[in-house]
Design an enzyme around this catalytic site. Structure first.
Site, PDB file in Angstrom:
ATOM      1  N   LYS A 190      31.973  43.894  13.249  1.00 52.81           N
ATOM      2  CA  LYS A 190      30.663  43.330  13.572  1.00 52.81           C
ATOM      3  C   LYS A 190      30.640  42.621  14.929  1.00 52.81           C
ATOM      4  CE  LYS A 190      28.989  42.898   8.861  1.00 52.81           C
ATOM      5  NZ  LYS A 190      30.135  43.274   8.011  1.00 52.81           N
TER       6      LYS A 190
HETATM    7  C1  LIG Z   1      29.985  44.256   7.045  1.00 58.18           C
HETATM    8  C2  LIG Z   1      31.227  44.932   6.648  1.00 58.18           C
HETATM    9  C3  LIG Z   1      31.204  46.177   5.994  1.00 58.18           C
HETATM   10  C4  LIG Z   1      29.917  46.852   5.598  1.00 58.18           C
HETATM   11  O1  LIG Z   1      29.168  47.303   6.681  1.00 58.18           O
HETATM   12  P1  LIG Z   1      27.613  47.670   6.482  1.00 58.18           P
HETATM   13  O2  LIG Z   1      27.135  48.074   7.819  1.00 58.18           O
HETATM   14  O3  LIG Z   1      26.955  46.444   5.969  1.00 58.18           O
HETATM   15  O4  LIG Z   1      27.571  48.783   5.477  1.00 58.18           O
HETATM   16  C5  LIG Z   1      32.400  46.794   5.719  1.00 58.18           C
HETATM   17  N1  LIG Z   1      33.572  46.207   6.021  1.00 58.18           N
HETATM   18  C6  LIG Z   1      33.640  45.017   6.624  1.00 58.18           C
HETATM   19  C7  LIG Z   1      34.965  44.417   6.901  1.00 58.18           C
HETATM   20  C8  LIG Z   1      32.482  44.335   6.959  1.00 58.18           C
HETATM   21  O5  LIG Z   1      32.561  43.147   7.546  1.00 58.18           O
END
Ligand SMILES: *Cc1c(COP(=O)(O)O)cnc(C)c1O
Length: 431
Positions: A106
């Site tokens: 993210k």
């Molecule tokens: C946010 C997150 C996800 C999920 O991603 P989405 O885009 O919400 O489906 C998967 N793995 C990790 C480590 C995350 O932080």
């Protein structure tokens, strides 16, 4: 440029979508047009450095609202770490997306979004303070806190579910201070997300400039398209049988991959791996979407019972269930299976998975059992150190902790507990 998915009438610029987060009718924004990349792009694809690649992929989504030079700077700031692909099993690669400042994928979306806001605030004399309200199931909080720290004119309020995030995740979002506040909510992620959505339609909060930094915000969501282009280029193979597996919670990441495909990236098939929160795997069986209560699991960043971005996926496929089924397979995995997955791959190749990446790895294995010729990439979305207890238990050994995490552990957490929407509202009004 961006259309509200609710009424399909309200269309706004990138800047408006960025600052508003959600459309006036509370629905998500979606690009009016997803253009195919032209022959020139593909001719130069292998020669381009990562920044030029990113510029060419993203420019269509920003139009000329940010001049080329500035967009280039934003991209350079955003992508200042590596995205390696590592061969971990036969024809299975891990695309490591955790080399950023908070060790989760993210970071890219959060950095891109904050840099775009910073650009507009500085260059267009916005003289009102903006409050970014964000719900996190674990990793968003840290990435957003880090991305927005000390950005002038922006206040950040993070809501996270009490007792449902890992120790390191909590440290990352509660220790920065300054323009970052952390609210610990009595409830699950879905409750946090609902509360955030409610702030946007609350008339009493109208005079405040509120926006969201979840993947519902296009500026957080769109740059994730890049992972898929980078994966394809890293593999540097002509292959017509590329399968990408994505550990999914709110389904923003997967949907970004599908946009990449629509732009012309040759991905043959997608796999969505979920935990027990299997709203989408169930949908793929029945064609009927039924949101569920959230279940707490070891893969907390995927604990989402009503994924916001799924509606974007349906829109991308024009609600054509048959077509979607041809291009997407969804599997769910229990915590037990996830732990076993971490263990098995370590025994096989000494590669340490985090639990989220582990579900995606398992999804690929399952798919490849009936599609052995495919080349698989799974997205390793977090560093295993972020889920230390789970990984150490799975492997029955100690993992060494990086220096920056040791530093983090020395810091003091600062948070405010809240139980309901009224308390969130009062907090926002008091600022
Ligand atoms: C946010 C997150 C996800 C999920 O991603 P989405 O885009 O919400 O489906 C998967 N793995 C990790 C480590 C995350 O932080």
């Amino acid at each position: 440029m961006y259309l509200s998915l609710g009424n399909k009438k309200e269309s706004v610029s990138f800047k408006e979508a960025l600052f508003k987060g959600l459309a006036s009718d509370k629905s998500l924004y979606y690009p009016v047009e997803v253009k195919k990349l032209d022959d020139d792009f593909w001719k130069n694809f292998k020669k381009m450095d990562t920044f030029s690649l990113a510029y060419n992929v993203l420019k269509g989504y920003i139009n000329s609202e940010i001049p080329k030079e500035n967009l280039f700077d934003i991209i350079k700031k955003t992508l200042d770490f590596k995205f390696p692909t590592v061969l971990v099993d036969k024809n299975i690669y891990s695309l490591e997306l955790f080399h950023g400042p908070t060790m989760a994928f993210k970071d890219v979306g959060a950095k891109f979004m904050s840099a775009c806001m910073d650009y507009f605030i500085k260059n267009q004399n916005l003289n009102q303070k903006i409050t970014v309200v964000v719900a996190t199931s674990g990793d968003t909080g840290g990435a957003v806190a880090n991305g927005f720290l000390d950005i002038e004119g922006v206040d950040v309020v993070i809501l996270y579910p009490k007792g449902k995030v890992s120790e390191i995740q909590e440290l990352q979002l509660t220790t920065l201070g300054n323009n970052i506040s952390a609210l610990e909510v009595d409830g699950y992620f879905d409750k946090c997300q609902q509360m955030v959505k409610k702030t946007f339609v609350d008339r009493d909060l109208n005079q405040k400039l509120l926006t969201s930094a979840n993947s519902i915000n296009v500026a957080r969501w769109i740059p994730q398209i890049l992972y898929y282009f980078i994966a394809y280029r890293n593999l540097n193979k002509k292959n017509s049988n590329l399968v990408v597996s994505v550990p999914s919670g709110n389904f923003g990441n997967l949907c970004a991959g599908m946009l990449a495909k629509k732009m012309g990236l040759p991905i043959n098939h997608f796999i969505a791996s979920t935990n027990e929160n299997d709203t989408v795997p169930k949908f793929m069986k029945t064609g009927e979407y039924k949101k569920q209560e959230t279940i707490s699991t070891l893969t907390n960043a995927m604990d989402v019972g009503d994924p916001s971005n799924f509606i974007r996926i349906l829109n991308l496929y024009n609600d054509d269930f048959k077509k979607l089924k041809k291009e997407l397979t969804a599997y769910k995995f229990s915590d037990k299976e996830t732990i076993l997955g971490i263990k098995r791959l370590y025994e096989k190749s000494k590669y340490v998975l985090d639990p989220h990446g582990a579900t995606a790895y398992l999804g690929l294995k399952k798919y490849k059992a009936t599609n052995p010729k495919s080349i698989g990439v799974f997205l390793e979305t977090a560093h295993p150190i972020k889920f230390l207890d789970t990984v150490e238990n799975a492997l029955n050994m100690k993992i060494s902790i990086p220096e920056n995490i040791l530093e983090l552990k020395k810091k003091r957490k600062s948070k405010i507990g809240i139980k309901n929407y009224e308390q969130l509202k009062n907090f926002l009004l008091s600022r």
